[in-house]
Design a protein around this motif. Structure first.
Motif, PDB file in Angstrom:
ATOM      1  N   ALA A 122     -16.493   6.344  -5.008  1.00 28.81           N
ATOM      2  CA  ALA A 122     -16.535   5.515  -3.807  1.00 28.81           C
ATOM      3  C   ALA A 122     -15.158   5.504  -3.161  1.00 28.81           C
ATOM      4  N   TYR A 123     -15.135   5.594  -1.843  1.00 25.97           N
ATOM      5  CA  TYR A 123     -13.869   5.731  -1.118  1.00 25.97           C
ATOM      6  C   TYR A 123     -13.849   4.765   0.060  1.00 25.97           C
TER       7      TYR A 123
ATOM      8  N   VAL B 292     -12.123  -1.772  18.330  1.00 27.38           N
ATOM      9  CA  VAL B 292     -13.119  -1.626  17.267  1.00 27.38           C
ATOM     10  C   VAL B 292     -12.376  -1.492  15.944  1.00 27.38           C
ATOM     11  N   ASN B 293     -12.502  -2.499  15.104  1.00 27.09           N
ATOM     12  CA  ASN B 293     -11.921  -2.448  13.762  1.00 27.09           C
ATOM     13  C   ASN B 293     -13.053  -2.239  12.764  1.00 27.09           C
ATOM     14  N   LEU B 294     -12.964  -1.158  12.019  1.00 28.64           N
ATOM     15  CA  LEU B 294     -14.045  -0.782  11.103  1.00 28.64           C
ATOM     16  C   LEU B 294     -13.541  -0.617   9.677  1.00 28.64           C
ATOM     17  N   MET B 295     -14.433  -0.942   8.740  1.00 30.13           N
ATOM     18  CA  MET B 295     -14.224  -0.527   7.356  1.00 30.13           C
ATOM     19  C   MET B 295     -15.419   0.334   6.962  1.00 30.13           C
ATOM     20  N   ILE B 296     -15.125   1.493   6.409  1.00 28.14           N
ATOM     21  CA  ILE B 296     -16.164   2.391   5.934  1.00 28.14           C
ATOM     22  C   ILE B 296     -15.975   2.592   4.440  1.00 28.14           C
ATOM     23  N   VAL B 297     -17.072   2.477   3.703  1.00 25.47           N
ATOM     24  CA  VAL B 297     -17.062   2.799   2.277  1.00 25.47           C
ATOM     25  C   VAL B 297     -18.054   3.934   2.079  1.00 25.47           C
ATOM     26  N   LEU B 298     -17.574   5.046   1.570  1.00 25.69           N
ATOM     27  CA  LEU B 298     -18.393   6.231   1.347  1.00 25.69           C
ATOM     28  C   LEU B 298     -18.693   6.369  -0.145  1.00 25.69           C
ATOM     29  N   PHE B 299     -19.981   6.457  -0.470  1.00 26.55           N
ATOM     30  CA  PHE B 299     -20.427   6.533  -1.861  1.00 26.55           C
ATOM     31  C   PHE B 299     -21.016   7.912  -2.152  1.00 26.55           C
TER      32      PHE B 299
ATOM     33  N   TYR C 138     -11.581  -7.887   0.294  1.00 30.81           N
ATOM     34  CA  TYR C 138     -10.866  -7.603  -0.953  1.00 30.81           C
ATOM     35  C   TYR C 138     -10.735  -6.089  -1.158  1.00 30.81           C
ATOM     36  N   ALA C 139     -11.777  -5.357  -0.771  1.00 30.18           N
ATOM     37  CA  ALA C 139     -11.776  -3.903  -0.985  1.00 30.18           C
ATOM     38  C   ALA C 139     -10.752  -3.188  -0.119  1.00 30.18           C
ATOM     39  N   GLU C 140     -10.208  -3.872   0.875  1.00 32.53           N
ATOM     40  CA  GLU C 140      -9.203  -3.256   1.739  1.00 32.53           C
ATOM     41  C   GLU C 140      -7.961  -2.829   0.951  1.00 32.53           C
ATOM     42  N   LYS C 141      -7.745  -3.430  -0.210  1.00 39.40           N
ATOM     43  CA  LYS C 141      -6.587  -3.087  -1.045  1.00 39.40           C
ATOM     44  C   LYS C 141      -6.642  -1.638  -1.514  1.00 39.40           C
ATOM     45  N   TRP C 142      -7.838  -1.035  -1.465  1.00 35.60           N
ATOM     46  CA  TRP C 142      -7.993   0.361  -1.891  1.00 35.60           C
ATOM     47  C   TRP C 142      -8.095   1.302  -0.702  1.00 35.60           C
ATOM     48  N   ASN C 143      -7.674   0.850   0.462  1.00 30.36           N
ATOM     49  CA  ASN C 143      -7.766   1.668   1.668  1.00 30.36           C
ATOM     50  C   ASN C 143      -7.089   3.031   1.471  1.00 30.36           C
ATOM     51  N   GLN C 144      -7.897   4.081   1.611  1.00 29.97           N
ATOM     52  CA  GLN C 144      -7.444   5.472   1.551  1.00 29.97           C
ATOM     53  C   GLN C 144      -6.816   5.851   0.209  1.00 29.97           C
ATOM     54  N   LEU C 145      -7.146   5.095  -0.826  1.00 38.67           N
ATOM     55  CA  LEU C 145      -6.627   5.399  -2.162  1.00 38.67           C
ATOM     56  C   LEU C 145      -7.473   6.495  -2.806  1.00 38.67           C
ATOM     57  N   LEU C 146      -6.814   7.574  -3.211  1.00 40.14           N
ATOM     58  CA  LEU C 146      -7.533   8.718  -3.767  1.00 40.14           C
ATOM     59  C   LEU C 146      -7.532   8.736  -5.287  1.00 40.14           C
ATOM     60  N   ASN C 147      -6.682   7.939  -5.910  1.00 38.20           N
ATOM     61  CA  ASN C 147      -6.615   7.940  -7.368  1.00 38.20           C
ATOM     62  C   ASN C 147      -7.710   7.054  -7.965  1.00 38.20           C
TER      63      ASN C 147
END
Length: 266
Positions: free
Chosen positions: A26-27, A90-97, A124-133
């Protein structure tokens, strides 16, 4: 040689086609002042999009889905879609599974208001924004959010704008889209479609699932959401602009569609 573009963490190798090099299941991608390409694209990941501010239209197949502020849309894997919006911001959050539970819910498009608990989870999930690890907490948290989506979903079917396949009806829809601020008798729409009123009502309902009158109401309310977003008008002004004779009539119609009363943005 064309350079590869990274969009939402995915690499666009050709127009609208992506290669997935993201190692995590999940990203998360959060972005303010979102500027998305308006052409169709598809990717193999399942997509959850949360509109934090503004609004966005998703054009998928024969339907257009409006996702207003504080709403989410779920899009299954490999589903071609494009987005448009005239919102100032437009402020968006996308989570790709990459993978999802084997339930029917995840194989269909859903649009619904994000309940408070889901908004808090997304924040809360924003803390992982664009985190690849790989991150154990991230994996467990996003998996829990994913599994909870069917229980959060209180779908609003009226946020779907149907597009009829019958070409005789398209001029009617286009006319309503351009003249939603005026009141028309059904005979006018029948003349545009070159059919009887009875045939128009029957075929329109058969093609779209709603009546011509309901389509008019839907377009008016969706246009009012756009006008509210501009922060330029009072609710009374907006009511008149979208074809209602009074604010109470507009408020009642808005509530019937959105399940909440209209409010100006601060």
């Amino acid at each position: 040689m064309q350079n590869d573009n990274v969009k939402c963490g995915l690499t666009e190798k050709s127009r609208g086609r992506y290669v997935d090099n993201v190692p995590t299941d999940a990203y998360v991608w959060y972005e303010k002042n979102w500027q998305h390409d308006e052409y169709e694209h598809a990717h193999q990941r399942y997509q959850l999009t949360y509109v934090e501010d503004g609004y966005q239209y998703f054009h998928i197949g024969q339907k257009t889905y409006l996702v207003p502020q504080n709403h989410v849309i779920w899009i299954p894997s490999a589903k071609e879609h494009r987005t448009t919006s005239d919102a100032k911001t437009v402020n968006l959050m996308i989570v790709l599974f990459k993978s999802v539970p084997e339930q029917e819910f995840y194989e269909h498009i859903h649009v619904f208001a994000a309940p408070s608990v889901l908004k808090e989870m997304l924040l809360y999930a924003e803390k992982w924004n664009q985190l690849l690890n790989e991150d154990e907490e991230q994996t467990l948290f996003l998996k829990a959010m994913l599994s909870s989506l069917p229980y959060f979903c209180n779908e609003n079917e009226f946020l779907q704008i149907p597009v009829p396949a019958d070409n005789r009806l398209l001029p009617v829809c286009n006319y309503i889209n351009a003249n939603y601020g005026y009141n028309f008798d059904i005979d006018v729409f029948a003349d545009i479609a070159k059919m009887s009123v009875r045939s128009l009502q029957r075929i329109f309902k058969q093609e779209t699932g709603i009546t011509v009158q309901k389509y008019m109401q839907l377009i008016r309310i969706l246009k009012s959401i756009e006008l509210i977003d501009t922060k330029q008008y009072t609710l009374s002004q907006i009511a008149l602009m979208v074809g209602y004779k009074s604010l109470p009539a507009f408020t009642s119609s808005y509530y019937a569609i959105m399940k909440t009363k209209p409010r100006l943005k601060k």
